[in-house]
Design an enzyme around this catalytic site. Sequence first.
Site, PDB file in Angstrom:
ATOM      1  CB  CYS A 363       0.607   4.655  -2.394  1.00 28.96           C
ATOM      2  SG  CYS A 363       0.541   3.291  -3.558  1.00 28.96           S
ATOM      3  NE  ARG A 392      -4.723  -4.453  -4.905  1.00 22.99           N
ATOM      4  CZ  ARG A 392      -3.721  -4.494  -4.053  1.00 22.99           C
ATOM      5  NH1 ARG A 392      -3.170  -5.642  -3.753  1.00 22.99           N
ATOM      6  NH2 ARG A 392      -3.269  -3.390  -3.511  1.00 22.99           N
ATOM      7  CD  GLN A 410      -4.506  -2.250   0.265  1.00 23.23           C
ATOM      8  OE1 GLN A 410      -4.399  -1.079  -0.073  1.00 23.23           O
ATOM      9  NE2 GLN A 410      -3.704  -3.207  -0.168  1.00 23.23           N
ATOM     10  CG  ASP A 412      -2.633   1.498   2.182  1.00 24.08           C
ATOM     11  OD1 ASP A 412      -1.527   1.179   2.651  1.00 24.08           O
ATOM     12  OD2 ASP A 412      -2.847   1.659   0.963  1.00 24.08           O
ATOM     13  CG  HIS A 414       1.044   5.543   1.960  1.00 29.40           C
ATOM     14  ND1 HIS A 414      -0.310   5.372   1.830  1.00 29.40           N
ATOM     15  CD2 HIS A 414       1.621   4.589   1.185  1.00 29.40           C
ATOM     16  CE1 HIS A 414      -0.545   4.375   1.004  1.00 29.40           C
ATOM     17  NE2 HIS A 414       0.599   3.871   0.596  1.00 29.40           N
ATOM     18  CE  LYS A 498       5.593  -8.242  -0.465  1.00 33.32           C
ATOM     19  NZ  LYS A 498       4.361  -8.348  -1.212  1.00 33.32           N
ATOM     20  CG  HIS A 544       3.838   1.940   0.198  1.00 33.35           C
ATOM     21  ND1 HIS A 544       2.914   2.230  -0.773  1.00 33.35           N
ATOM     22  CD2 HIS A 544       5.016   2.431  -0.262  1.00 33.35           C
ATOM     23  CE1 HIS A 544       3.505   2.854  -1.772  1.00 33.35           C
ATOM     24  NE2 HIS A 544       4.780   2.992  -1.494  1.00 33.35           N
TER      25      HIS A 544
END
Length: 671
Positions: A363, A392, A410, A412, A414, A498, A544
Site C-alpha cells: 500500500c 514477512r 499478493q 493487491d 488499492h 476489514k 485495500h
Amino acid sequence: MPEITTVPDAGDAGEVAERTVATGTQAWELFRDDPTIIAARVNETLRDLAYVVQDGDRVSGVAIDSPDGRAILRHSTAHVMAQAVQELHPEAKLGIGPPITDGFYYDFDVAEPFTPADLEQIETRMRRIVKEGQRFSRRPVSDGEALSELAEEPYKVELIGLKGGTGGPGGTEAVAEAAEGASVEVGAGELTIYDNLRRDGSLAWKDLCRGPHLPTTKRIPAFKLMRSAAAYWRGDERNKQLQRIYGTAWESKEALAEHLYRIEEAERRDHRRLGRELDLFSFPDELGSGLAVFHPRGGVIKREMEDYVRRRHIEEGFEYVGTPHISKEGLFHTSGHLPYYADSMFPPMQMEGADYYLKAMNCPMHNLIFRSRGRSYRELPLRLFEFGSVYRFEKSGVVHGLTRVRGMTQDDSHSYVTPEQAPGEVKHLLEFCLGLFRDFGLDDYYLELSTRDDSKPDKFVGSDEDWASATAVLEQVATDSGLELVPDPGGAAYYGPKISVQCRDAIGRTWQMSTIQYDFNQPKGFGLEYQAADGSRQQPVMIHSAKFGSIERFIGVLTEHYAGAFPPWLAPVQVQAIPIAERHHDYLREVAGRLAERGIRVEVDDSDDRMQKKIRNAQLQKVPFMLIAGDRDVEEGAVSFRYRSGDQDNGVSVDDAIERVVDAVRRRVQV
RNA sequence: GCCGCUUUAGCUCAGCUGGUAGAGCACUCGCCUUGUAAGCGAAAGGUCGUCAGUUCGAACCUGACAAGCGGCUCCA
C-alpha cells in the site's frame, strides 16, 4: 408416595407427552429402553442421568452420537485420562480438560514432557479404568470446600478464584478459549466436584467439574490418545507451558475407525505432500524457511491464476502498476507500519547511510503513485493493482507449507475513493471476490468482519467516529451479501476494519483468503488529496483488497480442495496421450499437435513403458483426460477417451475428442 | 518465539547394545512392442542435515545451528 409430573420432550418429533412418575425418580429411569441415551436435557440444561426429576421438568434424552452427547463422552474420557495420568504420575498437576471438535484434551503440569511410550501406558491404564465401570458422581461444594479439597491443585485453585471473572467483551481469542475451557471446570453457577467411584463405592479420583458426565466409565465405547504437545496455561505465552495430551472418543469403534480414516484422507490431500507428488513446488533448504519455488507444473497453475486475475482486474476498472521489493525505511514510517510491524519485517539492510526494508505490504508504494501528481475527483475511484511480492518474518514455529510463508505474492489492489463512493466500492470488491471463488470452484466459505478491540487502543490508530463509520460501511455490505457473517473482534488492521472471505477446504479447515480493508489513516499519513468539484482539497478513503489473498496460499488451499485433481482449465497437464505401441506414436503426436494449436497442454507418453503403466502414471499425476490409441483407433481415425474418473468412451473421433477437451477447459468445469 | 519429536539415495523407509550403509519405487541403459492402474534385467546413485565435541573408532553418544512435523502463542 407423592407423585410428580414430568414432561418428556420428544425433541425432533415435536410431540410432547406428559408423564407422571414417583418422587425421586432419576432421569435414567425415563430412558431405560434406550441404551444410546447417556445424559438428559432438562429445561434446556444438560444433566447427568442421575438427576432427580422435578415437577414440571421438560426432559429429553441426549444420545451419545449427538453433538452434545459426543461432547459429554469426550469430556468424560478426558477425566478418565486425567485420572490415569495422575495414577501413573502422581506429581502431575491438573490444568483444564475440555471437549473440542472431534476429541478432547487435558493439560498437565509435569516435570518431564510425555513420551509416546507414556501415552501408550496412559491409554492402557485408561482401558482399565473404563473396564472398572467407575461411576461419575456429582457433588455440589462451596468455594471454601472446593479450595480445601483441591489445595494440591494450584491451577484448579486459580480457576476457582477466577469464577465469573473471565470472558467478557474485548477478550482476545486466546483468552476466550481459556475461559471456555475453564467454564467446563467451574461453570457459571455453583461449584461441583465429580467423584469417580468404584463399584464398591470407594473413591478412585475426583475433579472440579461442571459436568455433566456419562453415568459410568464403562459407557466409553471407543477412544484413542492422539498426541502430546505443550500449551501455555490459559493460552497466554507469558504463562508456564503445560503438557497437553490430545485424544479422541467416539460412540462406537466403527465411528472411531471412520474418524481415523478421515484423518488419513486429509493427510493424502495435504498440499505439502501433493506439491511433491505432482511436482508443483518445493521449499529448498538453501532458500530458507517459508520460501517456495514453483516448478513448471505448479507454475502452470500460478500462471493461469495470474492471467485470470489480471484480466479480471482490468475488466473491473483497475490499472496495472508495478513497484519494487525494497524501500528506504522512511516510507514505512509515513505509512505507520514500522511502529506496529517492525518485528514482522525482515531486518533492514544498510546502504549509503540509509536503511532499506524488504516490503511487507504494497500500500505505501501505491500511495506514492497516487501522490505522484495532483488528482481530481473526476479520476475517482482510482484503482491500482499489481502482483506485489511481500516478505514477512513469520516466527519460525508458524511457517506452514504454502499457507503460511515468509515470501508471498499478493494480488493487491488499492481503490482511492471519496467517502461517498466507499460503500459502492466495497460492494463492488466483494462481488469481484465472490465471482472469483465461483470460477475457481470454491463454494464453501463465509465472511468475517474484523473490528477494533476497544480494550487495546495502542494497537489501532484513528478516531472512534472514523472507526465506527468505516465498520458500519463494511458491516452493511457484508450483511447485504446474505452470506454467513462471523464477527472477529480485535482482528482489524491498525489502520481500519476489514471484511475477509474465509474459505473452508474439503477437510473443514478455514483459511483467510480475500480481504477488503477500509483505511482512513494512510491517506492522512501520506497527505493524499484530490481536488473536489468545488475546488477544495479533500482526503480520499483508500480501500485495500486482495482477491486471492496470496497466490501461494490460494494454490495451497486449491490443491487441498481438489485433492490435486484440478479442473481441466487449471490442470498442469490437461491431456496425456497414450500410445499402445510404438507404431501409434506418430498418430498421437499429430492429435497432440492439433490440441496444442487449440491451446491445450498435452503430452504424448512415448516412453517404452507398457500402456497399463502409462495409464497408471497419468492417473497418479491426476491428468484429467487420457487419449489412448491403438490399431483400432488409428484405423477409425479415433481415440479411446478416458477420464480421470476411470470412465471411458471408445471410438471417439479425433475432432470430437478435441472439442470435448476444449469445451471442458473453456467452461472451467470439473470432470 | 516456546515445548516435544524428526532429519539415512530424487521419494518412501530398513540399519541390534558405537566397528564407517541397504531395500522398493523413480532416474539411466538394455531386452520386450504391448488394449485400460506397476513387463523383465542391469548399471548408477549417499562425506547418513551442517559444524563442533567424546572415543582407538560415530549414521548411532553430547552440544550448537539449520530445516521439517505436531501443538501453543502470533498472523498487517
